[in-house]
Design a protein around this motif. Structure first.
Motif, PDB file in Angstrom:
ATOM      1  N   GLU A  27     -29.366 -18.072  -1.059  1.00 28.55           N
ATOM      2  CA  GLU A  27     -28.440 -17.593  -2.095  1.00 28.55           C
ATOM      3  C   GLU A  27     -28.650 -16.086  -2.350  1.00 28.55           C
ATOM      4  OE1 GLU A  27     -28.614 -20.440  -5.382  1.00 28.55           O
ATOM      5  OE2 GLU A  27     -28.554 -18.670  -6.683  1.00 28.55           O
ATOM      6  N   CYS A  28     -29.909 -15.682  -2.437  1.00 27.04           N
ATOM      7  CA  CYS A  28     -30.214 -14.263  -2.686  1.00 27.04           C
ATOM      8  C   CYS A  28     -29.795 -13.416  -1.485  1.00 27.04           C
ATOM      9  CB  CYS A  28     -31.702 -14.074  -2.977  1.00 27.04           C
ATOM     10  SG  CYS A  28     -32.226 -14.858  -4.513  1.00 27.04           S
ATOM     11  N   ALA A  29     -30.065 -13.942  -0.279  1.00 25.60           N
ATOM     12  CA  ALA A  29     -29.720 -13.184   0.933  1.00 25.60           C
ATOM     13  C   ALA A  29     -28.202 -13.032   1.040  1.00 25.60           C
ATOM     14  CB  ALA A  29     -30.290 -13.878   2.163  1.00 25.60           C
ATOM     15  N   ALA A  30     -27.473 -14.083   0.655  1.00 19.69           N
ATOM     16  CA  ALA A  30     -26.011 -14.015   0.740  1.00 19.69           C
ATOM     17  C   ALA A  30     -25.475 -12.933  -0.193  1.00 19.69           C
ATOM     18  CB  ALA A  30     -25.412 -15.372   0.379  1.00 19.69           C
ATOM     19  N   GLN A  31     -26.141 -12.707  -1.297  1.00 13.51           N
ATOM     20  CA  GLN A  31     -25.682 -11.685  -2.242  1.00 13.51           C
ATOM     21  C   GLN A  31     -26.134 -10.274  -1.815  1.00 13.51           C
ATOM     22  OE1 GLN A  31     -23.557 -11.913  -4.458  1.00 13.51           O
ATOM     23  NE2 GLN A  31     -23.913 -10.490  -6.153  1.00 13.51           N
ATOM     24  N   ALA A  32     -27.404 -10.158  -1.389  1.00  9.63           N
ATOM     25  CA  ALA A  32     -27.963  -8.817  -1.129  1.00  9.63           C
ATOM     26  C   ALA A  32     -27.759  -8.348   0.314  1.00  9.63           C
ATOM     27  CB  ALA A  32     -29.449  -8.811  -1.488  1.00  9.63           C
ATOM     28  N   ARG A  33     -27.437  -9.262   1.220  1.00  9.44           N
ATOM     29  CA  ARG A  33     -27.119  -8.942   2.610  1.00  9.44           C
ATOM     30  C   ARG A  33     -28.145  -8.054   3.317  1.00  9.44           C
ATOM     31  NH1 ARG A  33     -23.002 -11.816   4.821  1.00  9.44           N
ATOM     32  NH2 ARG A  33     -21.781 -12.624   3.113  1.00  9.44           N
ATOM     33  N   PRO A  34     -29.409  -8.478   3.343  1.00 11.54           N
ATOM     34  CA  PRO A  34     -30.410  -7.676   4.063  1.00 11.54           C
ATOM     35  C   PRO A  34     -30.169  -7.744   5.564  1.00 11.54           C
ATOM     36  CG  PRO A  34     -31.313  -9.807   3.468  1.00 11.54           C
ATOM     37  CD  PRO A  34     -29.951  -9.752   2.837  1.00 11.54           C
ATOM     38  N   ASP A  35     -30.763  -6.813   6.302  1.00 15.94           N
ATOM     39  CA  ASP A  35     -30.686  -6.879   7.768  1.00 15.94           C
ATOM     40  C   ASP A  35     -31.489  -8.069   8.284  1.00 15.94           C
ATOM     41  OD1 ASP A  35     -29.234  -4.662   7.548  1.00 15.94           O
ATOM     42  OD2 ASP A  35     -30.562  -3.334   8.694  1.00 15.94           O
ATOM     43  N   ARG A  36     -32.646  -8.298   7.612  1.00 17.21           N
ATOM     44  CA  ARG A  36     -33.550  -9.366   8.073  1.00 17.21           C
ATOM     45  C   ARG A  36     -34.212 -10.023   6.879  1.00 17.21           C
ATOM     46  NH1 ARG A  36     -38.360  -9.035  11.520  1.00 17.21           N
ATOM     47  NH2 ARG A  36     -38.872  -7.108  10.432  1.00 17.21           N
ATOM     48  N   VAL A  37     -34.498 -11.300   6.993  1.00 16.27           N
ATOM     49  CA  VAL A  37     -35.294 -11.980   5.966  1.00 16.27           C
ATOM     50  C   VAL A  37     -36.678 -12.210   6.566  1.00 16.27           C
ATOM     51  CG1 VAL A  37     -35.540 -14.071   4.565  1.00 16.27           C
ATOM     52  CG2 VAL A  37     -33.261 -13.090   4.968  1.00 16.27           C
ATOM     53  N   VAL A  38     -37.710 -11.703   5.914  1.00 17.20           N
ATOM     54  CA  VAL A  38     -39.074 -11.799   6.449  1.00 17.20           C
ATOM     55  C   VAL A  38     -39.930 -12.613   5.473  1.00 17.20           C
ATOM     56  CG1 VAL A  38     -41.099 -10.468   7.193  1.00 17.20           C
ATOM     57  CG2 VAL A  38     -38.806  -9.491   7.452  1.00 17.20           C
ATOM     58  N   TRP A  39     -40.447 -13.732   5.963  1.00 14.87           N
ATOM     59  CA  TRP A  39     -41.331 -14.552   5.116  1.00 14.87           C
ATOM     60  C   TRP A  39     -42.752 -14.027   5.261  1.00 14.87           C
ATOM     61  CZ3 TRP A  39     -40.065 -18.993   2.106  1.00 14.87           C
ATOM     62  CH2 TRP A  39     -38.681 -19.307   2.113  1.00 14.87           C
ATOM     63  N   ILE A  40     -43.367 -13.690   4.165  1.00  8.93           N
ATOM     64  CA  ILE A  40     -44.702 -13.098   4.188  1.00  8.93           C
ATOM     65  C   ILE A  40     -45.741 -14.212   4.322  1.00  8.93           C
ATOM     66  CG2 ILE A  40     -46.391 -11.870   2.739  1.00  8.93           C
ATOM     67  CD1 ILE A  40     -44.260 -10.028   3.966  1.00  8.93           C
ATOM     68  N   ASP A  41     -46.577 -14.105   5.387  1.00  6.34           N
ATOM     69  CA  ASP A  41     -47.593 -15.152   5.587  1.00  6.34           C
ATOM     70  C   ASP A  41     -48.974 -14.714   5.098  1.00  6.34           C
ATOM     71  OD1 ASP A  41     -48.619 -13.471   7.562  1.00  6.34           O
ATOM     72  OD2 ASP A  41     -47.809 -14.625   9.239  1.00  6.34           O
ATOM     73  N   GLY A  42     -49.128 -13.434   4.803  1.00 11.25           N
ATOM     74  CA  GLY A  42     -50.411 -12.963   4.250  1.00 11.25           C
ATOM     75  C   GLY A  42     -51.431 -12.586   5.309  1.00 11.25           C
TER      76      GLY A  42
END
Ligand code: O2Y
Ligand code: MN
Length: 581
Positions: free
Chosen positions: A11-26
């Motif tokens: 939902e957030c990505a659909a609104q903000a339209r980033p180039d990439r979604v990166v999940w932080i693994d630490g």
């Protein structure tokens, strides 16, 4: 994967339209890559690898250098739910006004999804949050300030019990800057700021504003408090928690070095800013530090004023808005030595000693891992927390409040906390040096009506007959010449030791209208460089000052209308009566 979390991220990505979604693994590899990108982007500069290994320098936008309380909102269903001390925006208005600002806000940027835990991993008191952000600076800071990555996702499992924080730098314009909290849905929206408490959403936004509402609903306390263990010469450690308003020395007290005249005493740091406290099965109140690092104010921090803080920052740390020497070392006013030559100041300009401008911003910060603190307690990550024997409230008051006093009982102690006031500092935007009411040091951080918050504190006192004793301290009283009467720093241990003696039924005191005040001799004054006259003034309770104080309290409490707990009014009336006798 957690379906609820995935859905929200989509939902957030659909609104903000980033180039990439990166999940932080630490992971370390992820961190190195992120830092490389941040350096290439100009968000970070590497610092001197010899003196400050793995440290990074960041300059924020000059319009974005402190928490912005006037742009911070609680979006509860009604204004009454947020009370007179918070800015309110209805959830509907927030959705109409703030959500559209996220539209396309991350185009050309990455969207980082940071799962994090507030509190020791596996602790029954810890809680999970997820922050979405387009700022690599935020990711790097969250890595120090919280426990991030896969471990947090594992702790969350498929649960929906987590705080959702959606952060974007936006265009960094103060006109489009909002920090909005939705306590009902445990959600935070922050846009238009990349700085500190506005952007590191685990800290003030979650661990205080949202968590205070959770604590009210679930019967615990989320407080703006440091936690320390005081070890006496017999090797016994007693834990205390203390609430002081922003920039009133919480970090200094959390890392205090006892004076030479108190041999055998040690102070062990558990936390310097936030405490989450719950009653244990034995009826005692147990506290954890939900944070994993320190976001400490740099100016004034030196080997003399806070050696442990400075030593905590020697590696793996981030410096924000301090000045930089030409060989990549941090420098700030009050660091304890002159600038070693021309510097680059916090705005990126050349700076020379004697310049009218400050080299470091007054609210410049270091972000340092707590485990690097030389005084870190071996219990600082103990999952069940540490048992609290005494709670201290305190403010910066030039007059009125004595060095220390003890409340008569829990209810009176809650009133003492509720009537706290302090002179403002540079930690938040706005005028400096103005006295403002700051109950329990939570004025900018309580996520609901403070009248209800005091009622919650009063209810907590009914849960156990082993509640901590409550004290009030004031290190900042001044004499007729405007100078501080009390030396502060390590010497603050003397009144604290008196307070701990009081918890054991010892420590001489005189009863005054405001509570029990120590006799001068009870303060362990051996080798203390304070004159008897100054000590007398420090411990005095001036009825005239207190008439003004009573008037200030009455004016403040009146703003709560019928949400003021009758017990707080009763305590206020009793204080007035005690002065009238
Ligand atoms: O978060 C900020 O922007 C600076 S203020 C701050 C930072 C660390 C700890 N406490 C505070 C505070 O204002 O209480
Ligand atoms: Mn704070």
């Amino acid at each position: 994967m957690n379906r609820d979390l995935e859905k929200w991220v989509e939902e957030c990505a659909a609104q903000a339209r980033p180039d990439r979604v990166v999940w932080i693994d630490g992971s370390e590899a992820e961190q190195s890559a992120l830092i490389e990108e941040a350096v290439a982007e100009g968000v970070f500069a590497r610092m001197n690898e010899q003196t400050h290994p793995n440290c990074f320098y960041h300059r924020s936008n000059p319009t974005d250098v402190a928490r912005t309380e006037h742009l911070t909102f609680i979006c509860a269903p009604t204004k009454d739910d947020t009370g007179p001390t918070n800015n309110w925006m209805s959830p509907e208005d927030a959705k109409a006004k703030i959500w559209p600002l996220y539209k396309d806000a991350m185009r050309g940027r990455n969207m980082y999804v940071i799962p994090y835990v507030m509190g020791p991993l596996g602790s029954p008191i810890s809680k999970v949050g997820v922050e979405i952000t387009d700022s690599r600076y935020v990711v790097a800071n969250m890595r120090i300030m919280t426990r991030i990555g896969t471990a947090a996702l594992e702790q969350l499992g498929e649960s929906t019990d987590y705080c959702k924080g959606f952060h974007s730098l936006g265009d960094l314009s103060p006109d489009r800057r909002f920090i909005a909290h939705f306590p009902e849905t445990r959600t935070i929206w922050s846009i238009g700021s990349g700085y500190g408490g506005n952007a590191l959403l685990g800290k003030k936004c979650y661990a205080l504003r949202i968590a205070s509402v959770m604590a009210r609903d679930q019967g615990w306390l989320a407080e703006h408090m440091l936690i320390v263990g005081i070890e006496n010469p017999k090797g016994e450690v007693t834990y205390i928690a203390a609430a002081f308003p922003s920039a009133c020395g919480k970090t200094n007290l959390a890392m205090l070095i006892p004076p030479d005249s108190m041999p055998g005493y040690k102070v062990w740091t558990v936390g310097d800013d936030i405490a989450w406290m719950k009653f244990g099965p034995d009826g005692r109140l147990y506290a954890i530090n939900p944070e994993n690092g320190f976001f400490g104010v740099a100016p004034g921090t030196s080997m003399k004023t806070n050696r442990n803080a400075l030593l905590s920052t020697q590696k793996n740390s981030i410096f924000t808005n301090v000045a930089l020497t030409d060989d990549g070392q941090p420098w700030w006013e009050g660091i304890g030595y002159d600038a070693p030559g021309p510097l680059t100041d916090w705005k990126g300009n050349r700076w020379e000693s004697g310049s009218a401008e400050k080299a470091a911003h007054p609210n410049s910060r270091f972000t340092a891992p707590a485990r690097q603190c030389p005084s870190i307690s071996k219990e600082w990550e103990t999952p069940n927390g540490v048992p609290i024997s005494a709670i201290f409230f305190g403010g910066r008051r030039a007059r009125t409040a004595p060095l220390i006093y003890e409340s008569f009982d829990w209810k009176h102690g809650v009133f003492v906390g509720a009537s706290m006031a302090s002179e403002t500092t540079a930690a938040a935007t706005g005028a400096v040096g103005v006295v403002r009411r700051d109950p329990m040091a939570m004025l900018p951080f309580c996520g609901y009506n403070m009248g209800d918050y005091w009622a919650h504190w009063l209810r907590m006192g009914e849960k156990s007959d082993k509640v901590p004793k409550i004290f009030h301290v004031n290190w900042f009283r001044t004499g007729a010449d405007g100078k501080f009467l009390w030396p502060g720093f390590g010497e603050n241990l003397r009144p604290i030791v008196w307070a701990l003696e009081r918890t054991q039924g010892k420590g001489a005191a005189v009863e005054t209208p405001i509570g029990f005040v120590p006799t001068p001799e009870a303060l362990h004054t051996e080798s203390l460089d304070v004159s008897p006259a100054a000590l007398e003034e420090l411990l005095s309770v001036d009825p005239e000052d207190w008439q003004a104080e009573l008037a200030g309290q009455a004016e403040f409490f009146a703003t709560f209308g019928d949400r003021l707990p009758p017990e707080i009014q009763r305590q206020h009336d009793n204080l007035k009566k005690r002065f009238a006798h």
